[in-house]
Write a protein that holds these residues in place. Sequence first.
Motif, PDB file in Angstrom:
ATOM      1  N   GLN A 147      12.450   5.704   1.398  1.00 17.98           N
ATOM      2  CA  GLN A 147      11.126   5.158   2.517  1.00 17.98           C
ATOM      3  C   GLN A 147      11.454   3.249   2.396  1.00 17.98           C
ATOM      4  OE1 GLN A 147      10.200   7.104   4.706  1.00 17.98           O
ATOM      5  NE2 GLN A 147      10.994   8.849   3.411  1.00 17.98           N
ATOM      6  N   PRO A 148      11.378   2.603   1.876  1.00 20.54           N
ATOM      7  CA  PRO A 148      11.010   1.181   0.911  1.00 20.54           C
ATOM      8  C   PRO A 148      12.257   0.836   2.030  1.00 20.54           C
ATOM      9  CG  PRO A 148      10.341   1.501  -1.042  1.00 20.54           C
ATOM     10  CD  PRO A 148      11.198   3.016  -0.389  1.00 20.54           C
ATOM     11  N   ARG A 149      13.785   1.125   1.804  1.00 21.98           N
ATOM     12  CA  ARG A 149      14.654   1.038   2.403  1.00 21.98           C
ATOM     13  C   ARG A 149      14.653   0.605   3.510  1.00 21.98           C
ATOM     14  NH1 ARG A 149      19.459   3.936   0.246  1.00 21.98           N
ATOM     15  NH2 ARG A 149      19.456   4.721   1.990  1.00 21.98           N
ATOM     16  N   LEU A 150      13.919   2.380   4.205  1.00 21.47           N
ATOM     17  CA  LEU A 150      14.038   2.319   5.985  1.00 21.47           C
ATOM     18  C   LEU A 150      13.129   1.821   6.345  1.00 21.47           C
ATOM     19  CD1 LEU A 150      13.600   6.172   5.719  1.00 21.47           C
ATOM     20  CD2 LEU A 150      16.176   4.743   6.155  1.00 21.47           C
ATOM     21  N   ALA A 151      12.178   0.771   6.548  1.00 23.51           N
ATOM     22  CA  ALA A 151      11.376  -0.157   6.585  1.00 23.51           C
ATOM     23  C   ALA A 151      11.627  -1.490   6.536  1.00 23.51           C
ATOM     24  CB  ALA A 151       9.734  -0.255   5.415  1.00 23.51           C
ATOM     25  N   ALA A 152      12.788  -1.611   5.839  1.00 25.19           N
ATOM     26  CA  ALA A 152      13.378  -2.680   5.022  1.00 25.19           C
ATOM     27  C   ALA A 152      14.853  -3.407   6.395  1.00 25.19           C
ATOM     28  CB  ALA A 152      14.125  -3.275   3.849  1.00 25.19           C
ATOM     29  N   LEU A 153      14.809  -1.694   7.451  1.00 29.09           N
ATOM     30  CA  LEU A 153      15.493  -2.030   8.279  1.00 29.09           C
ATOM     31  C   LEU A 153      15.006  -3.422   9.176  1.00 29.09           C
ATOM     32  CD1 LEU A 153      16.666   1.735   9.636  1.00 29.09           C
ATOM     33  CD2 LEU A 153      17.762   0.283   8.597  1.00 29.09           C
ATOM     34  N   SER A 154      14.136  -3.411   9.383  1.00 26.27           N
ATOM     35  CA  SER A 154      14.206  -5.078  10.140  1.00 26.27           C
ATOM     36  C   SER A 154      12.744  -5.330   9.420  1.00 26.27           C
ATOM     37  CB  SER A 154      12.722  -4.197  11.310  1.00 26.27           C
ATOM     38  OG  SER A 154      12.059  -5.444  11.672  1.00 26.27           O
ATOM     39  N   THR A 155      13.417  -7.186   9.503  1.00 24.28           N
ATOM     40  CA  THR A 155      12.574  -8.078   8.401  1.00 24.28           C
ATOM     41  C   THR A 155      10.947  -8.529   8.474  1.00 24.28           C
ATOM     42  OG1 THR A 155      12.714  -9.701  10.943  1.00 24.28           O
ATOM     43  CG2 THR A 155      14.801  -9.371   8.716  1.00 24.28           C
ATOM     44  N   ARG A 156      10.511  -7.460  10.267  1.00 25.80           N
ATOM     45  CA  ARG A 156       9.516  -6.611  10.121  1.00 25.80           C
ATOM     46  C   ARG A 156       8.555  -5.429  10.327  1.00 25.80           C
ATOM     47  NH1 ARG A 156       9.867 -10.775  15.202  1.00 25.80           N
ATOM     48  NH2 ARG A 156       8.701 -12.370  15.313  1.00 25.80           N
ATOM     49  N   GLY A 157       9.510  -5.122   9.162  1.00 25.39           N
ATOM     50  CA  GLY A 157       9.908  -3.599   9.207  1.00 25.39           C
ATOM     51  C   GLY A 157       7.978  -3.769   7.946  1.00 25.39           C
ATOM     52  N   GLU A 158       7.084  -2.491   8.077  1.00 21.06           N
ATOM     53  CA  GLU A 158       6.353  -1.861   7.086  1.00 21.06           C
ATOM     54  C   GLU A 158       5.864  -0.154   7.208  1.00 21.06           C
ATOM     55  OE1 GLU A 158       1.490  -1.799   7.508  1.00 21.06           O
ATOM     56  OE2 GLU A 158       2.535  -2.617   9.756  1.00 21.06           O
ATOM     57  N   LEU A 159       5.581  -0.444   6.237  1.00 23.03           N
ATOM     58  CA  LEU A 159       5.822   1.416   5.326  1.00 23.03           C
ATOM     59  C   LEU A 159       4.062   1.574   5.024  1.00 23.03           C
ATOM     60  CD1 LEU A 159       7.195   3.590   3.941  1.00 23.03           C
ATOM     61  CD2 LEU A 159       7.328   2.812   2.321  1.00 23.03           C
ATOM     62  N   VAL A 160       3.800   2.692   5.614  1.00 20.44           N
ATOM     63  CA  VAL A 160       2.739   3.318   5.933  1.00 20.44           C
ATOM     64  C   VAL A 160       2.572   4.860   5.417  1.00 20.44           C
ATOM     65  CG1 VAL A 160       1.132   3.740   6.996  1.00 20.44           C
ATOM     66  CG2 VAL A 160       1.537   1.764   7.882  1.00 20.44           C
ATOM     67  N   LEU A 161       2.342   4.383   4.050  1.00 20.62           N
ATOM     68  CA  LEU A 161       2.086   5.937   3.249  1.00 20.62           C
ATOM     69  C   LEU A 161       0.962   6.817   4.292  1.00 20.62           C
ATOM     70  CD1 LEU A 161       3.726   5.313   0.357  1.00 20.62           C
ATOM     71  CD2 LEU A 161       4.890   6.768   2.018  1.00 20.62           C
ATOM     72  N   THR A 162       0.625   8.075   3.758  1.00 17.58           N
ATOM     73  CA  THR A 162      -0.592   8.409   4.291  1.00 17.58           C
ATOM     74  C   THR A 162      -0.028  10.248   4.929  1.00 17.58           C
ATOM     75  OG1 THR A 162      -1.945   9.756   6.628  1.00 17.58           O
ATOM     76  CG2 THR A 162       0.095   8.768   6.322  1.00 17.58           C
ATOM     77  N   GLU A 163      -1.448  10.951   3.889  1.00 16.32           N
ATOM     78  CA  GLU A 163      -1.257  12.442   3.903  1.00 16.32           C
ATOM     79  C   GLU A 163      -0.986  12.834   5.007  1.00 16.32           C
ATOM     80  OE1 GLU A 163      -4.679  14.133   1.646  1.00 16.32           O
ATOM     81  OE2 GLU A 163      -4.500  12.673   0.041  1.00 16.32           O
ATOM     82  N   ASP A 164      -1.241  12.315   5.691  1.00 22.45           N
ATOM     83  CA  ASP A 164      -1.420  13.430   7.140  1.00 22.45           C
ATOM     84  C   ASP A 164      -0.108  12.977   8.320  1.00 22.45           C
ATOM     85  OD1 ASP A 164      -3.014  15.973   6.568  1.00 22.45           O
ATOM     86  OD2 ASP A 164      -4.184  13.791   6.573  1.00 22.45           O
ATOM     87  N   ALA A 165       1.322  12.480   7.788  1.00 22.69           N
ATOM     88  CA  ALA A 165       1.878  11.377   9.020  1.00 22.69           C
ATOM     89  C   ALA A 165       2.435  12.382  10.047  1.00 22.69           C
ATOM     90  CB  ALA A 165       3.103  11.016   8.164  1.00 22.69           C
ATOM     91  N   GLY A 166       2.506  13.231   9.593  1.00 24.87           N
ATOM     92  CA  GLY A 166       2.237  13.919  10.912  1.00 24.87           C
ATOM     93  C   GLY A 166       1.143  14.404  12.545  1.00 24.87           C
ATOM     94  N   ARG A 167       0.584  13.942  11.613  1.00 22.73           N
ATOM     95  CA  ARG A 167      -1.011  14.136  12.497  1.00 22.73           C
ATOM     96  C   ARG A 167      -1.385  13.306  13.579  1.00 22.73           C
ATOM     97  NH1 ARG A 167      -4.019  18.395  11.164  1.00 22.73           N
ATOM     98  NH2 ARG A 167      -3.708  19.981   9.735  1.00 22.73           N
ATOM     99  N   ALA A 168      -2.016  13.883  14.545  1.00 17.96           N
ATOM    100  CA  ALA A 168      -2.349  12.804  15.650  1.00 17.96           C
ATOM    101  C   ALA A 168      -2.908  11.169  15.293  1.00 17.96           C
ATOM    102  CB  ALA A 168      -2.731  13.196  17.206  1.00 17.96           C
ATOM    103  N   ASP A 169      -3.534  10.865  14.815  1.00 22.26           N
ATOM    104  CA  ASP A 169      -4.457  10.348  14.711  1.00 22.26           C
ATOM    105  C   ASP A 169      -3.176   9.422  13.266  1.00 22.26           C
ATOM    106  OD1 ASP A 169      -7.267  11.150  15.542  1.00 22.26           O
ATOM    107  OD2 ASP A 169      -8.126  11.685  13.167  1.00 22.26           O
TER     108      ASP A 169
END
Length: 320
Positions: free
Chosen positions: A278-300
């Motif tokens: 997951q950190p490597r995916l966020a690093a695909l951009s120099t402006r990349g950000e990783l957000v971890l949440t229990e409900d990533a697939g939910r609307a909010d």
Amino acid sequence: MLVGMIYEQIGRHRDRKRYPEIGRSVDIGGRKLNLFCSGEGDPTVILDSGGHTAGYSWISIQPEIAKLTRACWYDRASYGWSDPAPSPRTPTAVANDLHAVLQAAPIAPPYVLVGATFAAFHVRVYNGLYPDEVAGAVLIEPSDPDAWAHSPAYMKGAVASAPPLIKKLSCWVLQPMLLNFGLLRLAGNPGSGQPFGMENLSSDQQRELSFLSKNPETAQGGEGCDLEEVAGEVRAAGNFGDRPLIVLANSRPWEAPPGGQYRQVTDAFNEYWFHRLQPRLAALSTRGELVLTEDAGRADPIIQAVTRLIAEVRDIRAKR
């Protein structure tokens, strides 16, 4: 065989009348894809559904994003109200279809691309093919081609051990034959998986999404049929440069099956998944950000991530 073909054609005719089309059919050169847009503003947000899922999965999320800017979802070939296309489908084929429908609509770039689960591959490949059309991206619960090599055998299933030729013959020959002769319909289209985003919908909407994502004709969607080809296309797509990117991922670890014998390999996969992948995916951009949440697939969380991405894109433009 003749009876099966007639049975399948009657079933397809009934399927198309079961739910009224939401959106409009856009001709991309002999085929039509369904596209639905609302809202006004720039940049336009393009929503690509998770694997084996029709665009209808965004029906509760898209209106919220449309309050901020123009927002569109579409049905990939064979899903929802879109025509089928030659299978198997790869990220490059999907990205070219999306490009064609946006050009034909027409909807001017640049776009904020939002891809859920397997559609993150489509977003990455679209960015590689048409980088000047991409303002930023949100990847929701994304994976990566390298994850397959690190995942435990029990996660891959029995198909993983089949020789590559057998897998290709299954996609190119067996599955179309079962579809065209009505056997998939007769068997209830087994193995089509659970559509992404069901938790964001009412019970009636869930039934509609399930039908639009899992009727027999969707078997021609064929996503991920040749994993080696898919992996090669995604790796070749490169990165996002300095375009804003948010990776929205679940914080909950993978759980091992009961019994205890899989605990060690599952723990190792969780270590790889959260601390390397997951950190490597966020690093695909120099402006990349990783957000971890229990409900990533939910609307909010999705709406919040897209809202932040839109604001960042507009702020970058304002400073130029």
